[in-house]
Structure formats: structure tokens, C-alpha cells
Design an enzyme around this catalytic site. Structure first.
Site: not given
Ligand code: NDP
Length: 249
Positions: A144, A158
């Protein structure tokens, strides 16, 4: 389906591939020709929809439920994915989450929980993946811009986890260079997902700080990730690449 995509014949594992950025990456890698296994935490229906989309591209697709914060479950999931795919060429460490709390209200548990998924999950997954990876593979971590900026109050823990994965990537890029396994970090700015929705608590505050004047889309992060996964990224390793509409300028 034709086998002419730039990732044709490649085998990819995307953690947290059921929703948001991970789902966009998984379907993009498949559209570019890769077989793709995703992991997810709880959203089985969403995971199945992504698997259906992967298969609609003519590629092999599977979903494995695994808590990435649990090293035993993470290792088992990576081993199972390697069995399904016959090896792993591309690892995308995407699963992650944030707890945003001002330091005056913070707790040790907040940091511990984020470290467990955002850092230890990346670490245990990479260790599990390496025996299954041929030379020339790719490890891509979704970090990020919070790894190098603190754009709003309450982001310290974070940010700490996202800075930590850059440290892992730098070290791994050096360790794995002899095997031509390239390791890079993609650092998104605000991307519209369930974690950071356009109607959520941050969008109104953040959009004016983004020179391009909008949130990014998950498919834009997927396009950069697919490039890093491809042969075209052959001289890029140990890099952190911002994709943030200029927010870090
Ligand atoms: P979402 O919350 O939309 O999706 C998260 C995903 O990760 C889901 O598929 C979820 O599975 C999975 N997940 C959550 N917890 C676990 C766990 N304990 N074990 C396995 N899988 C898990 O997040 P984003 O798509 O927004 O974020 C994805 C990545 O991008 C993250 O690393 C985030 O920090 C990073 N990021 C996001 C930004 C944003 O603005 N959105 C900005 C910068 C970085 P399930 O569907 O089963 O819950």
C-alpha cells in the site's frame, strides 16, 4: 480457448482472491492465460464466482478456504494449490486488512492481528511456495502507499505492516535473484473495494488529495500485477511500484 496469452502455461496462486483487488487479479491472470488458484477466508460464494470466471477463460481454477493469518493453514493451502496446479510460477500475496485507530486508542492486539495476516501470512506463504516454484518465477506482494505515507490519522499500525512487506521483498529479491525469481511490491492508493468503498468513511476525505481526482479500480491494480507476472517484467526486482493516481507525489 487459445493458448496465446502472455501468461499461457503459467500457474498462479492469489491469496484473498474472492473479492476486491484479489478477485480482479485472479480473473486478469486467467484472461492472460494462467491457471489460477485463489484462497479466501469466508466468502465461499464470492470465491466460487471468481473460480467460474477463471474457468470461463478456459483456464483451470480452484478456490481454497484458508486463514492466511494461520501459518499452518497457509502452508497447507499453498501445498494444496501446488498439487492442483502442478507447481506455482506466480504468487500474488494480496490478502490483507486494516484497522485504523488513533494511537491514543490503539491496542497491542490491533497491531498483532494485522501483522498476522499482512506480514506473517506473506512470510509463511512464500516459504511454503518456494519448494514448488521453478526458477524464473514471480512473487508479487500487494502492499500500500501507506507503506511510505500516512495520509490520514489512525493509519500507523496498518502502515507498519505495509512497510514491513517492502523489507521482506527487498531481502527476498536479493536472496532469490540467483534463481531469477523476481520479487516486487505493488503499492495501491485508494481503490474502490469492500475494504474502501466509494460511499465509505474515507472517500470524501481522500478523493480531493488524489491528483487524478478519483479512486482507482481493482482492474487497474490487476493490470500492473499481470505485467509484473509476465516475462515483460524481466529486469524488475526488489521494486515498490505506486499505483495511486499521483496521491504520493
Ligand atoms: P477486500 O476487503 O475487498 O478483500 C479482501 C480479500 O482478502 C477477500 O478475498 C478476503 O476473503 C481475503 N481475506 C481477508 N482476510 C483473510 C484471511 N485472514 N485469510 C485469507 N484471506 C483473507 O480488500 P481489498 O481488495 O481492498 O484489499 C486487497 C489488498 O490490497 C489488501 O492487502 C489491502 O491491504 C491492499 N490495499 C487495498 C487498498 C484499497 O484502497 N482497497 C489500498 C491499498 C492497499 P473473504 O472474501 O473470504 O473475506
Amino acid at each position: 480457448m487459445t493458448d496465446t496469452g502472455r501468461l499461457s502455461g503459467k500457474r498462479a496462486l492469489v491469496t484473498g482472491g474472492s473479492r476486491g483487488i484479489g478477485a480482479a487479479i485472479a480473473t486478469r491472470l486467467a484472461a492472460d492465460g494462467a491457471d489460477v488458484v485463489i484462497t479466501y477466508a469466508a466468502a465461499a460464494d464470492a470465491a466460487q464466482s471468481v473460480v467460474d470466471a477463471i474457468r470461463a477463460s478456459g483456464r483451470k481454477g480452484e478456490a481454497i478456504q484458508a486463514d492466511g493469518a494461520d501459518p499452518v493453514a497457509q502452508t497447507a493451502a499453498f501445498d494444496a494449490a501446488a498439487k492442483v496446479l502442478g507447481g506455482i510460477d506466480i504468487v500474488v500475496h494480496n490478502a490483507g486488512f486494516g484497522i485504523f485507530t488513533p494511537v491514543s486508542e490503539d491496542t497491542p492486539d490491533n497491531l498483532r492481528r494485522q501483522l498476522a495476516l499482512n506480514v506473517e501470512g506473506v512470510h509463511s506463504g512464500t516459504i511454503a511456495a518456494l519448494p514448488h516454484m521453478p526458477d524464473g518465477g514471480r512473487i508479487i506482494i500487494i502492499g500500500s502507499i501507506s507503506g511510505h505515507t500516512a495520509p490520514f490519522p489512525g493509519s500507523a499500525t496498518y502502515s507498519a505492516t505495509k512497510a514491513a512487506v517492502t523489507g521482506l521483498a527487498l531481502g527476498w529479491a536479493r536472496d532469490l535473484a540467483p534463481r531469477k525469481i523476481l520479487v516486487n511490491v505493488v503499492q495501491p492508493g485508494p481503490i474502490a473495494t469492500d475494504m474502501n468503498p466509494l460511499d465509505g468513511p474515507y472517500a470524501e476525505m481522500l478523493v480531493p488529495t488524489i491528483p487524478l481526482g478519483r479512486y482507482g479500480e481493482a482492474k487497474e491494480v490487476a493490470a500492473l500485477t499481470a505485467f509484473l507476472a509476465s516475462d515483460e517484467s524481466s529486469f524488475i526486482t526488489g521494486s515498490t511500484i505506486d499505483i495511486d493516481g499521483g496521491m504520493s507525489i
